[in-house]
Scaffold this motif. Sequence first.
Motif, PDB file in Angstrom:
ATOM      1  N   ARG A 144     -11.273  -7.056  -1.772  1.00  0.00           N
ATOM      2  CA  ARG A 144     -10.638  -6.407  -0.409  1.00  0.00           C
ATOM      3  C   ARG A 144      -9.893  -7.474  -0.100  1.00  0.00           C
ATOM      4  N   TRP A 163      -5.568  -7.152  10.065  1.00  0.00           N
ATOM      5  CA  TRP A 163      -5.919  -6.792   8.473  1.00  0.00           C
ATOM      6  C   TRP A 163      -7.062  -6.456   8.935  1.00  0.00           C
ATOM      7  N   PRO A 171      -6.747  -9.094  -2.168  1.00  0.00           N
ATOM      8  CA  PRO A 171      -5.887  -8.918  -2.520  1.00  0.00           C
ATOM      9  C   PRO A 171      -4.777  -7.992  -1.580  1.00  0.00           C
ATOM     10  N   ARG A 172      -5.469  -7.153  -1.287  1.00  0.00           N
ATOM     11  CA  ARG A 172      -4.565  -6.771   0.222  1.00  0.00           C
ATOM     12  C   ARG A 172      -4.103  -7.382   0.949  1.00  0.00           C
ATOM     13  N   LEU A 188      -3.325 -10.221   0.920  1.00  0.00           N
ATOM     14  CA  LEU A 188      -2.253 -10.813   0.207  1.00  0.00           C
ATOM     15  C   LEU A 188      -0.946 -10.342  -0.274  1.00  0.00           C
ATOM     16  N   ASP A 189      -0.799  -8.965  -1.233  1.00  0.00           N
ATOM     17  CA  ASP A 189      -0.093  -8.144  -1.235  1.00  0.00           C
ATOM     18  C   ASP A 189       0.741  -8.005   0.120  1.00  0.00           C
ATOM     19  N   ARG A 190       0.297  -7.188   1.290  1.00  0.00           N
ATOM     20  CA  ARG A 190       0.840  -7.738   2.146  1.00  0.00           C
ATOM     21  C   ARG A 190       1.495  -8.483   3.097  1.00  0.00           C
ATOM     22  N   HIS A 191       1.050  -9.519   2.769  1.00  0.00           N
ATOM     23  CA  HIS A 191       1.833 -10.894   2.726  1.00  0.00           C
ATOM     24  C   HIS A 191       2.030 -12.306   2.354  1.00  0.00           C
ATOM     25  N   PRO A 192       2.536 -11.770   1.545  1.00  0.00           N
ATOM     26  CA  PRO A 192       2.912 -13.018   0.269  1.00  0.00           C
ATOM     27  C   PRO A 192       2.989 -14.210   0.970  1.00  0.00           C
TER      28      PRO A 192
END
Length: 294
Positions: free
Chosen positions: A111, A286, A113-114, A116-120
Amino acid sequence: MTPLPPLNTLRAFDAAVRHGNLSRAAEALHVTHGAVSKQITALEAWLGTPVFERTARGLIPTEAGTVLAPVVAQAFDALADGVRRVRRGAGPSTLTISVLPSFAAHWLIHRLPRFLDRHPGIDVRFFTTRRVVDLTREDVDLAIRYGRGDWPGVHAEKFLEESLTPVYAPAFLDRHPGRAPMDLLRHAIHSHHNDDINWRRWREAAGLPADEIPAASEYDDTAVAMQAVLGGQGIMLGRSALIRDDLAAGRLVRVSEIDIPSTEANYMVCLERSRSRAAVRAFRDWLVEEARDA
């Protein structure tokens, strides 16, 4: 400015308060018993009053020690937090998380990656361990723990409840041809301190004699126990969050449709002062969202 006693005397005092006796305090500080005793004696001389009452059962803070202990602990916690931030380099954008290996492998990692994509801009680092880390002393910002939420000195927020049900791998029945899973419960695999109680609860819910506790193979790690079950070695009480994907993929099969609510749950745990950090708040939000959609 009010003069302060030597730092080493306060370190020894803080360790003695936390551990309750000089031997464990010395072990924590990596010094000798005598060195800790000498530092506490020096602190008492500097203050002009005893900070401990020495008893056969250990050290008991005096009235002066009781007043001083939380002040010293808070000061060292704040100092440790500042040092962690400087050594980390990335400041508040770095998030170090302690998590059980089983929860990391079977729920969190796929889960992530979702998040990390939202909070780079947040650098997430994991510390997988079965022990309860000391958030005041270790380089960890928050922990994900499975329990009742009653850990002292921390903020604990429940984000995911679970149910329990017996599961097995198809390979397990291949080793016992012609047998029904309900007839094979004596091949249970235990991996948790409450498994005896939980098996009894499940047997009661299933209408089976509760006093017939299945003989168990035991593992001290849920992740290892799950690998044993996936390898066809037996049946385990699976936690709903950890077995969901394996059930959907057919790698695990339910013994029956009967499940029981777990008396424990998954918590996000951090120090009270860490709750306001942007990275901690983002990860908490998250987690709650992922648990709601799970």
